[in-house]
Design a protein around this motif. Structure first.
Motif, mmCIF file in Angstrom:
data_model
loop_
_atom_site.group_PDB
_atom_site.id
_atom_site.type_symbol
_atom_site.label_atom_id
_atom_site.label_comp_id
_atom_site.label_asym_id
_atom_site.label_seq_id
_atom_site.Cartn_x
_atom_site.Cartn_y
_atom_site.Cartn_z
ATOM 1 N N ASN A 116 28.903 50.119 41.252
ATOM 2 C CA ASN A 116 29.068 49.643 39.871
ATOM 3 C C ASN A 116 30.480 49.194 39.543
ATOM 4 O O ASN A 116 30.730 48.681 38.455
ATOM 5 C CB ASN A 116 28.598 50.728 38.880
ATOM 6 N N GLU A 117 31.431 49.429 40.463
ATOM 7 C CA GLU A 117 32.822 48.961 40.335
ATOM 8 C C GLU A 117 33.551 49.539 39.121
ATOM 9 O O GLU A 117 34.568 48.990 38.682
ATOM 10 C CB GLU A 117 32.889 47.432 40.297
ATOM 11 N N ALA A 118 33.071 50.639 38.571
ATOM 12 C CA ALA A 118 33.732 51.243 37.410
ATOM 13 C C ALA A 118 35.112 51.760 37.790
ATOM 14 O O ALA A 118 35.264 52.519 38.746
ATOM 15 C CB ALA A 118 32.887 52.396 36.857
ATOM 16 N N GLY A 119 36.130 51.343 37.047
ATOM 17 C CA GLY A 119 37.495 51.766 37.299
ATOM 18 C C GLY A 119 38.212 50.967 38.362
ATOM 19 O O GLY A 119 39.437 51.066 38.521
ATOM 20 N N TRP A 120 37.464 50.161 39.089
ATOM 21 C CA TRP A 120 38.022 49.392 40.197
ATOM 22 C C TRP A 120 38.966 48.303 39.693
ATOM 23 O O TRP A 120 39.878 47.875 40.393
ATOM 24 C CB TRP A 120 36.872 48.776 40.988
ATOM 25 N N GLY A 121 38.728 47.834 38.475
ATOM 26 C CA GLY A 121 39.556 46.765 37.925
ATOM 27 C C GLY A 121 39.042 45.385 38.237
ATOM 28 O O GLY A 121 39.665 44.384 37.875
ATOM 29 N N SER A 122 37.897 45.298 38.901
ATOM 30 C CA SER A 122 37.348 44.005 39.302
ATOM 31 C C SER A 122 36.516 43.376 38.182
ATOM 32 O O SER A 122 36.761 42.234 37.775
ATOM 33 C CB SER A 122 36.503 44.170 40.565
ATOM 34 N N SER A 123 35.549 44.107 37.661
ATOM 35 C CA SER A 123 34.665 43.559 36.627
ATOM 36 C C SER A 123 35.390 43.058 35.377
ATOM 37 O O SER A 123 34.954 42.068 34.775
ATOM 38 C CB SER A 123 33.615 44.602 36.220
ATOM 39 N N PRO A 124 36.469 43.719 34.920
ATOM 40 C CA PRO A 124 37.181 43.194 33.750
ATOM 41 C C PRO A 124 37.638 41.755 33.899
ATOM 42 O O PRO A 124 37.794 41.044 32.908
ATOM 43 C CB PRO A 124 38.384 44.143 33.623
ATOM 44 N N MET A 125 37.835 41.301 35.138
ATOM 45 C CA MET A 125 38.249 39.916 35.353
ATOM 46 C C MET A 125 37.138 38.947 34.974
ATOM 47 O O MET A 125 37.408 37.824 34.554
ATOM 48 C CB MET A 125 38.668 39.716 36.813
ATOM 49 N N ILE A 126 35.887 39.374 35.144
ATOM 50 C CA ILE A 126 34.748 38.558 34.730
ATOM 51 C C ILE A 126 34.563 38.645 33.221
ATOM 52 O O ILE A 126 34.411 37.642 32.526
ATOM 53 C CB ILE A 126 33.459 39.015 35.433
ATOM 54 N N HIS A 127 34.574 39.867 32.709
ATOM 55 C CA HIS A 127 34.352 40.078 31.274
ATOM 56 C C HIS A 127 35.408 39.392 30.413
ATOM 57 O O HIS A 127 35.123 38.993 29.280
ATOM 58 C CB HIS A 127 34.328 41.578 30.965
ATOM 59 N N ALA A 128 36.621 39.264 30.934
ATOM 60 C CA ALA A 128 37.703 38.664 30.146
ATOM 61 C C ALA A 128 37.425 37.211 29.785
ATOM 62 O O ALA A 128 38.007 36.676 28.835
ATOM 63 C CB ALA A 128 39.028 38.765 30.902
ATOM 64 N N SER A 129 36.536 36.562 30.528
ATOM 65 C CA SER A 129 36.227 35.151 30.260
ATOM 66 C C SER A 129 35.060 34.991 29.286
ATOM 67 O O SER A 129 34.626 33.875 29.021
ATOM 68 C CB SER A 129 35.896 34.430 31.568
ATOM 69 N N SER A 130 34.566 36.094 28.729
ATOM 70 C CA SER A 130 33.394 36.037 27.865
ATOM 71 C C SER A 130 33.733 35.548 26.461
ATOM 72 O O SER A 130 34.872 35.633 26.008
ATOM 73 C CB SER A 130 32.752 37.426 27.773
ATOM 74 N N GLN A 131 32.714 35.053 25.778
ATOM 75 C CA GLN A 131 32.832 34.700 24.370
ATOM 76 C C GLN A 131 32.290 35.876 23.563
ATOM 77 O O GLN A 131 31.092 36.158 23.601
ATOM 78 C CB GLN A 131 32.037 33.422 24.066
ATOM 79 N N THR A 132 33.146 36.582 22.863
ATOM 80 C CA THR A 132 32.728 37.775 22.139
ATOM 81 C C THR A 132 33.492 37.890 20.831
ATOM 82 O O THR A 132 34.626 37.407 20.726
ATOM 83 C CB THR A 132 32.952 39.040 22.993
ATOM 84 N N ARG A 133 32.891 38.519 19.843
ATOM 85 C CA ARG A 133 33.540 38.627 18.542
ATOM 86 C C ARG A 133 34.546 39.774 18.488
ATOM 87 O O ARG A 133 35.395 39.821 17.600
ATOM 88 C CB ARG A 133 32.499 38.822 17.446
ATOM 89 N N HIS A 134 34.445 40.721 19.433
ATOM 90 C CA HIS A 134 35.353 41.865 19.432
ATOM 91 C C HIS A 134 35.453 42.436 20.849
ATOM 92 O O HIS A 134 34.433 42.535 21.545
ATOM 93 C CB HIS A 134 34.843 42.944 18.466
ATOM 94 N N PRO A 135 36.657 42.824 21.303
ATOM 95 C CA PRO A 135 36.799 43.378 22.658
ATOM 96 C C PRO A 135 35.916 44.589 22.927
ATOM 97 O O PRO A 135 35.376 44.739 24.024
ATOM 98 C CB PRO A 135 38.291 43.755 22.721
ATOM 99 N N VAL A 136 35.754 45.476 21.939
ATOM 100 C CA VAL A 136 34.951 46.682 22.140
ATOM 101 C C VAL A 136 33.490 46.321 22.378
ATOM 102 O O VAL A 136 32.787 46.981 23.161
ATOM 103 C CB VAL A 136 35.082 47.636 20.935
ATOM 104 N N GLU A 137 33.012 45.284 21.727
ATOM 105 C CA GLU A 137 31.629 44.858 21.926
ATOM 106 C C GLU A 137 31.390 44.465 23.379
ATOM 107 O O GLU A 137 30.359 44.803 23.967
ATOM 108 C CB GLU A 137 31.300 43.684 21.001
#
Length: 398
Positions: free
Chosen positions: A196-217
């Motif tokens: 699941n790559e939790a804590g690995w620091g890899s997935s945030p690189m994908i999520h950072a490119s998302s269109q979202t109304r709030h970071p917590v969401e």
């Protein structure tokens, strides 16, 4: 399947426990990645651990250049997976077993398919992922549940075995060599993080490119993906391997899962799981390509020509090291691939978790603001910028 191969049934319990903690960690790292992200010259948002190290530690916490050692070690850890990757080897092993062809040919075919994807560009990768991932996940779960239903009488004994062996270890049984309690724990935890790559620091690189109304969401989606990946998909795999009794057959890793489907559904099961494995591997490898690209973009952010050259060279070289490693393992076979994989995942995870702990104060502010804005719990923070770039604009720094 690899967790069961090495650690036995009890490893599944520790896989679950690690994933529960991982849901919390993933939410924090994704939230911070979205908050501290940048926008490149083409208007595309990019982010990840090195970005919240620079902006969170370096700028907001006034560490100056002291964030660079964290980023350097993290970058080395992430890029070490460029040379040590189990994806090509495990999938080509399944393809070779199911189709009866040399594993070398299967490995080369995987490389060709991966290059076809990455040369389409990151945006095209995203479009492919959106179409493939839901289909492959639902199909995999559907047939996995059928296997469990076919062996429903063994379900309660299997679940009991998972919990009891988690604290006692597993004796040698059939083709299973046995596992000590320390081996059960370490295997379950390592395979959970790898999956699941939790804590690995890899997935945030994908999520950072998302269109979202709030970071917590977006951070909540990070938690959700850990839940689906480990508590649903990986649990289905573990249960099918255990409930069918195949885990004592002597088969290992991905081949173990292949045997379960072959014995349950015949030729269809063989072809089905092979196709699923190929899709899983190519999409995962494509995702890692985006991770590497995010780090390279940050490394050469102020040098457009250098960045262009780096990304171009990387496109050509990306799939070669896993192929060479596969060839080495086929012909030499004395390398513990999973030990090396655990090391390459452990280094960036240690650095990343340390950093998000330091930046946890920012996360709690964002969480409080999100609860006030969208959940009716408390009030939104006054004059609070929910993205770092918005804060820069207000402060006149951008």
């Amino acid at each position: 399947a690899t967790a069961v191969t090495t650690g036995g049934p009890g490893a599944v319990f520790w896989m679950w426990l690690t994933a529960l903690l991982g849901m919390l960690i993933k939410q924090v790292e994704v939230t911070l990645a979205v908050y501290y992200r940048r926008t490149d010259e083409e208007g595309n948002p990019y982010g990840g651990p090195t970005y919240y190290m620079e902006r969170g530690l370096g700028e907001e916490m006034h560490w100056g250049k002291a964030w660079l050692p964290f980023a350097f070690v993290f970058g080395i850890g992430i890029f070490s997976t460029f040379f040590i990757s189990a994806s090509n080897y495990t999938t080509s092993e399944v393809i070779a077993s199911s189709l009866g062809i040399p594993q070398e040919f299967a490995a080369i075919a995987m490389v060709c398919l991966l290059y076809f994807m990455i040369w389409g560009g990151v945006k095209n990768l995203s479009r492919i992922f959106v179409k493939l991932v839901p289909v492959m996940s639902i199909a995999y779960l559907f047939f996995g549940i059928i296997i469990i239903i076919l062996h429903i009488d063994n379900l309660i004994p299997t679940i009991t075995m998972i919990f009891t062996n988690a604290f006692t270890g597993t004796s040698a049984l059939g083709g299973f060599a046995g596992a000590t309690i320390s081996q059960v724990i370490s295997t379950g935890m390592a395979r959970s993080v790898y999956s699941n790559e939790a804590g690995w620091g890899s997935s945030p690189m994908i999520h950072a490119s998302s269109q979202t109304r709030h970071p917590v969401e977006q951070g909540l989606w990070g938690s959700f993906e850990v839940f689906v990946d480990t508590f649903i998909v990986c649990s289905i795999t573990a249960l099918t391997v255990l409930i069918s009794g195949e885990w004592t057959s002597g088969a290992t890793n991905a081949t173990l899962a292949l045997n379960v489907y072959t014995h349950s559904f015949g030729l269809f099961g063989t072809v089905f799981l092979t196709v699923i494995m190929v899709i899983f591997t190519v999409t995962t490898s494509g995702g890692w390509y985006v991770y590497y690209e995010a780090v390279l973009r940050h490394l050469a952010k102020n040098h457009l020509k250098i960045k262009h050259v780096l990304l171009l060279i990387f496109k050509y070289l990306y799939a070669i090291p896993p192929l060479l490693l596969t060839f080495y393992l086929i012909h030499v076979g004395d390398l513990s691939i999973w030990t090396l994989v655990d090391i390459t995942s452990g280094v960036p995870t240690f650095i990343n978790v340390a950093v998000i702990l330091i930046l946890s104060g920012k996360y709690f502010k964002l969480l409080k603001d999100y609860k006030g804005r969208y959940m009716g719990i408390g009030k939104p923070l006054e004059n609070f910028a929910i993205f770092y770039e918005d804060k820069e604009k207000v402060e006149g720094r951008k």
